[in-house]
Write an enzyme that holds these catalytic residues in place. Structure first.
Site, mmCIF file in Angstrom:
data_model
loop_
_atom_site.group_PDB
_atom_site.id
_atom_site.type_symbol
_atom_site.label_atom_id
_atom_site.label_comp_id
_atom_site.label_asym_id
_atom_site.label_seq_id
_atom_site.Cartn_x
_atom_site.Cartn_y
_atom_site.Cartn_z
ATOM 1 N N HIS A 87 62.625 57.745 11.861
ATOM 2 C CA HIS A 87 62.599 57.911 10.402
ATOM 3 C C HIS A 87 62.538 56.573 9.668
ATOM 4 O O HIS A 87 62.194 56.523 8.488
ATOM 5 C CB HIS A 87 63.798 58.743 9.916
ATOM 6 C CG HIS A 87 65.111 58.047 9.918
ATOM 7 N ND1 HIS A 87 66.034 58.185 10.930
ATOM 8 C CD2 HIS A 87 65.686 57.207 9.018
ATOM 9 C CE1 HIS A 87 67.113 57.473 10.646
ATOM 10 N NE2 HIS A 87 66.920 56.864 9.498
ATOM 11 N N ASP A 125 64.522 61.039 17.385
ATOM 12 C CA ASP A 125 64.492 60.069 16.288
ATOM 13 C C ASP A 125 64.449 58.640 16.817
ATOM 14 O O ASP A 125 65.084 57.739 16.272
ATOM 15 C CB ASP A 125 65.686 60.258 15.345
ATOM 16 C CG ASP A 125 65.442 59.606 13.976
ATOM 17 O OD1 ASP A 125 64.298 59.221 13.705
ATOM 18 O OD2 ASP A 125 66.411 59.474 13.197
ATOM 19 N N SER A 181 70.279 52.319 10.024
ATOM 20 C CA SER A 181 69.504 53.167 10.929
ATOM 21 C C SER A 181 68.613 52.333 11.838
ATOM 22 O O SER A 181 67.879 51.462 11.376
ATOM 23 C CB SER A 181 68.632 54.140 10.131
ATOM 24 O OG SER A 181 69.415 55.092 9.463
#
Length: 463
Positions: free
Chosen positions: A119, A149, A225
Site C-alpha cells: 500500500h 501487503d 508502514s
C-alpha cells in the site's frame, strides 16, 4: 561578658549533643534496615531503581545503529484523475493531478533490494528512496503481493554497497520480547521507538483473514508502514504494516508482517515472479463456530471438510480432526495455522499433529498450490470452494471470492460470497471462470450471480 561566654558554650554544647544524637539515631535506623534485608530476602525495598532498558541490562543502541541506516524513506509519486463535472465522472475523464505518498522501506541486501508494504507504493508512477544520510535514489518496482501487503523494490544505483538488515526467524519471537520499530512517521525521518511483542498470530479480520500479524506496543504511525520491526540484536522480525485506531494515529496497538512470511514472499517474487502459496486443502471452523455446533474445542483448528485430491486427503487428514501442531509449532487458532503455512511453498512437506477421537496422530502432508483467478473486469479474485461450504449455502457448485481487489469492490464486503453464474453460464470451478472470461469481449457488459453468506442470491451487471 563572662555570662555571655557561658551562654555561648552552653549553646555549642547543646548543638553538639543534638547533632550527635541525630547521627546515632540515623545509624541505628540504617542498621535496622539492613538487618531486615538480611533476615528476610523477600523484603521489597522502597527505593525504586530505574526501569529503563539500560538499567535492566538491555541496550537498544546497537540495534538502533544497525537498523537506522538500512531503513529508507519511500516516496511514491502517482497521477490521479479527478472528475470536474458529472460528464467527467460518467466518462472516466477529469483533471490529472500528481499525488505524493510516503512510507518506509527496509534494505535487505547490499545491492539495494528493499522490502516495503504494497500500500506504500500502490499506483506509483515514480519511486524514490532517501537514506538516513539524506542521499536520494530512484527505485524500481520488482513485484508485489497485495494479500500479504508486501512489495519488493530495488535501488537503481548498482555501483554502491548499501547498509542492510538481516532476517531473524519470526517463529522464535517471544511474547514480552523487546522490539524496536524504525521508520519515518509523519515525515520525521529515521525515528526509533521501543516496545514489546504483545501477541503473535493476530488476525485483524476474523478467521477468514489470510494474514497473521505480530502485535506490538511500539509506537507506529502514518509513514511507519513498510519500516522495520527488529529485535535487540538489530535483526528483522517483522515489517510494520498497520495500526488499530479510531483516530488514525497510534493508540497502543501496531501490527507487523512476520519476517518469515515477508522473506518467503520476496523470495517467490525474485524466483517465480509471483507468490507460490502452499495449502493443506481443508476448510475449517473457528473455535466459536465449532462450539456453537456442539463441538468441544478450546484450542486447535477443527477440520470441517477435506478437499478432494488435496495433500490433506492424500495424507489421511479427515473431517472432524483437530489440528494442534504443525512442524512443532503450536496451533491454537486458525491464524496460527495461516501464519505458519504462509512461510511455506507448494510441495513442501509438513508434519501435522491432529487429535482424532481423543488420540493424537502425526500425519505428513505435502502442500498443494493454491489456485486462484483474478478477474480485473470485476475487481475480484476467486478460488475453488470446498463442498462443505456449498452444502451450507444450499448450492451445488460455484467459486468463492477470495479477495476484493479494488476499493469499489471492498465496499461491498463480498469476500466469501460464491459466484454460481457468469453471463448465465454455470461456474463449477476456476477453469470454467477462465473460459467464460477469455471468450467474452471487453466492451460487453458482464452479468455475475452471487450467493452471499446468508444464502441469498443476487445478480449484478458490470460495465
Amino acid at each position: 561578658m563572662k555570662k555571655t561566654m557561658q551562654l555561648i558554650v552552653v549553646a555549642i554544647t547543646a548543638g553538639v549533643i543534638s547533632l550527635g544524637g541525630y547521627k546515632m539515631l540515623e545509624n541505628k535506623q540504617t542498621e535496622a534496615t539492613f538487618s531486615v534485608l538480611e533476615e528476610n530476602p523477600t523484603f521489597i525495598p522502597t527505593t525504586y531503581e530505574s526501569t529503563n532498558a539500560i538499567a535492566t541490562g538491555i541496550d537498544f543502541t546497537e540495534a538502533a545503529e544497525k537498523t537506522v541506516n538500512a531503513v529508507v524513506h519511500v516516496k511514491n509519486k502517482s497521477i490521479n484523475s479527478q472528475p470536474k463535472n458529472i460528464m467527467d465522472y460518467m466518462n472516466g475523464g477529469g483533471e490529472s493531478r500528481a499525488m505524493l505518498g510516503t512510507g518506509s522501506g527496509v534494505i535487505i541486501s547490499p545491492d539495494g533490494y528493499i522490502v516495503t508494504n504494497n500500500h506504500v507504493i500502490a499506483n506509483a508512477s515514480e519511486l524514490t528512496v532517501t537514506l538516513n544520510n539524506n542521499k536520494t535514489y530512484e527505485a524500481e518496482l520488482i513485484g508485489t503481493d497485495p494479500k500479504t501487503d508486501i512489495a519488493l523494490l530495488r535501488i537503481m544505483d548498482s555501483e554502491t554497497d548499501f547498509p542492510f538488515v538481516t532476517f531473524a526467524d519470526s517463529n522464535n519471537v517471544k511474547i514480552g520480547e523487546w522490539v524496536l520499530a524504525v521508520g519515518n512517521p509523519f515525515n520525521l525521518t529515521s525515528t526509533v521507538t521501543a516496545g514489546i511483542v504483545s501477541a503473535k498470530a493476530r488476525d485483524l479480520a476474523g478467521d477468514r483473514d489470510t494474514q497473521s500479524f505480530i502485535q506490538t506496543d511500539a509506537a507506529v504511525n502514518r509513514g511507519n508502514s513498510g519500516g522495520a520491526l527488529v529485535n535487540t540484536k538489530g535483526e528483522l522480525v517483522g515489517i510494520n504494516t498497520a495500526i488499530s485506531s479510531e483516530t488514525g494515529s497510534y493508540v497502543g496497538y501496531s501490527f507487523a508482517v512476520p519476517s518469515n512470511n515477508a522473506l518467503k514472499v520476496i523470495q517467490d517474487i525474485m524466483e517465480f515472479g509471483d507468490v507460490q502459496r502452499g495449502i493443506l486443502g481443508i476448510s475449517a471452523l473457528n473455535n466459536a463456530a465449532a462450539q456453537a455446533s456442539g463441538i468441544d474445542i478450546t484450542e486447535g483448528v477443527y477440520v470441517a471438510d477435506v478437499e478432494k485430491g488435496s495433500g490433506a486427503e492424500k495424507g489421511g487428514i479427515r473431517s472432524g480432526d483437530i489440528i494442534q501442531n504443525v512442524d512443532g509449532i503450536k496451533i491454537g487458532k486458525f491464524s496460527d495455522l495461516v501464519g505458519y503455512l504462509g512461510s511455506k511453498r507448494p510441495n513442501d512437506i509438513v508434519d501435522v499433529q491432529v487429535l482424532r477421537n481423543g488420540n493424537q496422530k502425526n500425519i505428513p502432508v505435502t502442500l498443494v498450490k493454491l489456485e486462484t483467478l483474478e478477474i480485473p473486469d470485476i475487481g475480484i479474485e476467486v478460488k475453488n470452494v470446498a463442498q462443505s461450504i456449498l452444502d451450507a449455502r444450499g448450492i451445488n457448485y460455484g467459486v468463492e471470492i477470495s479477495r476484493a481487489m479494488t476499493e469499489a469492490t471492498k465496499r461491498y464486503k463480498i469476500e466469501g460470497d460464491i459466484i454460481t453464474l457468469i453471463d448465465d453460464i454455470p461456474i463449477k470451478n476456476i477453469d470454467d471462470a477462465k473460459r467464460v472470461i477469455a471468450s467474452r469481449r471487453y466492451e460487453d457488459a458482464l452479468k455475475v450471480t452471487f450467493v452471499n453468506k446468508k444464502g441469498e442470491i443476487h445478480s449484478y451487471i458490470f460495465r
